[in-house]
Design a protein around this motif. Structure first.
Motif, mmCIF file in Angstrom:
data_model
loop_
_atom_site.group_PDB
_atom_site.id
_atom_site.type_symbol
_atom_site.label_atom_id
_atom_site.label_comp_id
_atom_site.label_asym_id
_atom_site.label_seq_id
_atom_site.Cartn_x
_atom_site.Cartn_y
_atom_site.Cartn_z
ATOM 1 N N LEU A 88 0.712 -1.223 0.388
ATOM 2 C CA LEU A 88 -0.002 -0.081 0.168
ATOM 3 C C LEU A 88 0.655 1.502 -0.105
ATOM 4 O O LEU A 88 0.641 2.394 -1.232
ATOM 5 C CB LEU A 88 -1.175 -0.724 0.876
ATOM 6 N N THR A 92 0.709 4.355 -2.147
ATOM 7 C CA THR A 92 0.098 5.924 -2.026
ATOM 8 C C THR A 92 1.043 6.473 -1.713
ATOM 9 O O THR A 92 0.736 7.692 -1.172
ATOM 10 C CB THR A 92 -0.695 5.247 -0.838
ATOM 11 N N ARG A 94 4.016 9.243 -1.694
ATOM 12 C CA ARG A 94 4.998 10.095 -2.082
ATOM 13 C C ARG A 94 6.168 9.125 -3.621
ATOM 14 O O ARG A 94 6.767 9.171 -4.316
ATOM 15 C CB ARG A 94 5.168 11.306 -2.276
ATOM 16 N N GLY A 96 7.144 5.996 -3.745
ATOM 17 C CA GLY A 96 7.386 4.501 -3.225
ATOM 18 C C GLY A 96 8.107 3.939 -3.233
ATOM 19 O O GLY A 96 8.453 2.976 -2.327
#
Length: 122
Positions: A88, A92, A94, A96
């Motif tokens: 996740l 999600t 900024r 990753g």
């Protein structure tokens, strides 16, 4: 003497983006997420087996493991939760890529923790 910060860099240095701050392409993020899921699955499946394995034991499994409940809880709840939160975070957050690397490090720490807990006999 009062020291003030002055910008001594050139215009080219200021315009060049930092390669570590740039976001990763989606294809690399998908590949990183796949690596996290595969590594998480291996830690979940093989980690407890490696923790209780014993070369000198007759049946190959350590008879009395002192922290078997904690070992089972880490394998059952900690590893899947860390894997899910990492995947996740990859998509999600900024940054990753950084989330994926941190998640892989957490999974590695959980694997080492399981191996240490499995070696402690009671």
């Amino acid at each position: 003497m009062d020291h003030t910060d002055t910008d001594t860099g050139t215009a080219a240095e200021a315009a060049a983006p930092d390669p570590f701050e740039a976001p990763l392409p989606k294809s690399l993020l998908v590949l990183l997420a796949f690596a996290v899921v595969v590594f998480g699955g291996l830690v979940w499946l093989v980690g407890p087996l490696l923790a209780i394995a014993c070369d000198s034991c007759q049946d190959g499994v350590r008879g009395s493991v002192r922290f078997i409940g904690t070992l089972t809880a880490i394998a059952r709840y900690g590893v899947p939760l860390a894997t899910l939160v990492t995947v996740l975070g990859i998509f999600t957050a900024r940054r990753g890529g950084r989330a994926g690397c941190i998640g892989l490090a957490v999974l590695t720490v959980l694997l080492v923790l399981m191996l240490v807990l499995g070696r402690i006999t009671g």
